[in-house]
Structure formats: C-alpha cells, structure tokens
Design a protein around this motif. Structure first.
Motif, PDB file in Angstrom:
ATOM      1  N   GLY A  35      -6.500  -3.072  -7.772  1.00 41.53           N
ATOM      2  CA  GLY A  35      -6.446  -2.429  -6.398  1.00 41.53           C
ATOM      3  C   GLY A  35      -7.614  -1.375  -6.211  1.00 41.53           C
ATOM      4  N   THR A  36      -6.992  -0.417  -5.300  1.00 42.23           N
ATOM      5  CA  THR A  36      -7.997   0.548  -4.994  1.00 42.23           C
ATOM      6  C   THR A  36      -7.158   1.928  -4.727  1.00 42.23           C
TER       7      THR A  36
ATOM      8  N   SER B  99      -3.277  -0.968  -3.004  1.00 42.03           N
ATOM      9  CA  SER B  99      -3.812   0.554  -2.898  1.00 42.03           C
ATOM     10  C   SER B  99      -2.998   1.814  -2.741  1.00 42.03           C
TER      11      SER B  99
ATOM     12  N   LEU C 117     -11.368  -0.437   2.101  1.00 38.66           N
ATOM     13  CA  LEU C 117     -10.325  -1.178   1.475  1.00 38.66           C
ATOM     14  C   LEU C 117     -10.621  -2.553   1.465  1.00 38.66           C
TER      15      LEU C 117
ATOM     16  N   VAL D 285      -1.386  -0.736  -9.793  1.00 39.85           N
ATOM     17  CA  VAL D 285      -2.575  -0.615  -8.963  1.00 39.85           C
ATOM     18  C   VAL D 285      -3.543  -1.502 -10.077  1.00 39.85           C
TER      19      VAL D 285
ATOM     20  N   HIS E  70      -3.291   5.816  -1.283  1.00 38.10           N
ATOM     21  CA  HIS E  70      -4.004   6.298  -0.310  1.00 38.10           C
ATOM     22  C   HIS E  70      -3.318   7.890  -0.289  1.00 38.10           C
TER      23      HIS E  70
ATOM     24  N   HIS F 138       0.601  -1.123  -0.165  1.00 39.61           N
ATOM     25  CA  HIS F 138       0.005  -0.082  -0.111  1.00 39.61           C
ATOM     26  C   HIS F 138       0.849   1.394   0.084  1.00 39.61           C
TER      27      HIS F 138
END
Length: 230
Positions: free
Chosen positions: A121-122, A73, A209, A116, A75, A4
C-alpha cells in the motif's frame, strides 16, 4: 475489502478525504481523540472502524489496537498549529506540535507498517508548505513539518523493496478551520476564497493513491493561484 486509515477526519482536508473514500465504497479506519468524536464519525461514516486515541498521547498511539490485517493506505492528515516567536514560545505548545505533527505519525506508521506491507500500500503524509520553508513565528510548526518530511523520505527509501509507496503532499494555505485559526493568530482577516479548497488537495491525494503500480509520486506541492495579500 480495500481499507484506508485516515487521521484528522473530523474537519478540513481529512473530512473531505474520508467523504470521498467512503463514497467510493472503501472501508475507513478513522482515529478519534474522544468517544464523543468517535460517535460523530461512526454516524457520518456508517460501517467504518473508529478507534479512540488522542494523538498527543504517544504511548496510546504506539500501542494502538484494532487495525485490520491489510491497509491499502494510511493518511496522516491531523495536525495542530500554535504560532509564536522563538523568544516567547510556550514549551507546552512546542511539545504538542512536535508530538502531534511528527512523533504521532512516526509511531502510527510503525504500528501500521505490517498491514501496509501486506497490501503493498501507500503512506500519504499531508505536510505543509511550512515543511519546505519556515517563516517568522512558525518555528515550532515548521520544525515538526521539516521533521515529518525527513521521516517520510527515510521510510520511502526503506520500504521500496516491500512495494510500499510513500508520498508527501505539501499544501500551501488551504481553506480549513486550522487556516482560520492561523489567521486569528496572525491578526489577519480570513477570506477562504483566497486559498486552496480542501477538495483540490484531496483530488491530489486521490491521484497519488490511484497511480498505477509501475510509478509513484514521492512529493507534490499544491499552491493557491491567488498571491498572498501584503
């Protein structure tokens, strides 16, 4: 290994998020604006990858190296705020807020996108209630956050076919060092007990998540229970 990327891990919401992900045994990729901050993060989060880049340096963000092949992820938590009426707005402060709060996340997203996509992913954009409604003296910050919301909306529409999820989190006032600075600029007494805890915001982020693969949460707003004092 699940990886992440987190910006703004030095304090506030970003630090709590990094703590929680690290405690889960996930691999962290953290951005630090200086070698000194990088050393602090490396010491706190053993085994993490820490990359030195100042988000205000857009060329450096666009050319960032050292990212893993896959990211579960990304962020976008880091941000800056400088309040002031439009009539008195310092152009440098306006530019910094747009650069750090909007353009840097946009460029970093583009840089991270292949990793990603591979992980399906996110992306999580930690926005602000100022990205939903602008108040007096918040023009520069709100403009950057309104723009970030639009960027996330477009990214979400583009990347759904790749299995990439995009969520914008809109926290209202949260008990962080940034909020303390805002109170100083407003000339108000800071009382952290009135505001959302960073842990509560991170609980929301982790819920996003950890959503099963059959669903997504495009947007979520988090507000304090205690009304703002007048």
């Amino acid at each position: 290994m699940t990886a992440h990327l987190v910006t703004g891990a030095g304090s506030g919401i970003g630090a709590v998020l990094a703590d929680r992900l690290h405690a889960r045994g996930d691999h962290l990729v953290l951005l630090a604006r200086s070698t000194e901050r990088a050393a602090e993060l490396e010491s706190r989060y053993a085994g993490s990858t820490v990359l030195v880049v100042d988000l205000a340096d857009l060329d450096a963000v666009a050319e960032l190296d050292g990212l893993p092949d896959e990211l579960a992820s990304v962020h976008h938590v880091a941000g800056v705020v400088e309040l002031g009426p439009v009539a008195d707005q310092d152009p440098r402060a306006l530019r910094e807020q747009v650069d750090v709060n909007l353009l840097a996340p946009a460029l970093l997203t583009r840089r991270c996108l292949p990793a990603v996509r591979r992980a399906r992913g996110t992306f999580v954009f930690v926005n602000s209630s100022a990205g939903l409604s602008a108040s007096a003296s918040w023009s520069a910050y709100a403009a950057s956050k309104f723009g970030l919301r639009g960027f996330a909306d477009s990214l979400r529409a583009e990347e759904v076919e790749h299995g990439v999820r995009v969520t914008t989190v809109f926290p209202s006032r949260t008990a962080t060092p940034m909020q303390e600075k805002v109170h100083e600029q407003e000339g108000r007494t800071y009382d952290s007990s009135r505001w959302i805890s960073p842990e509560t915001v991170v609980d929301t982020i982790l819920h996003v998540l950890d959503m099963p693969g059959d669903a997504t949460i495009p947007e979520v707003t988090v507000r304090p229970v205690v009304p703002r004092a007048t």
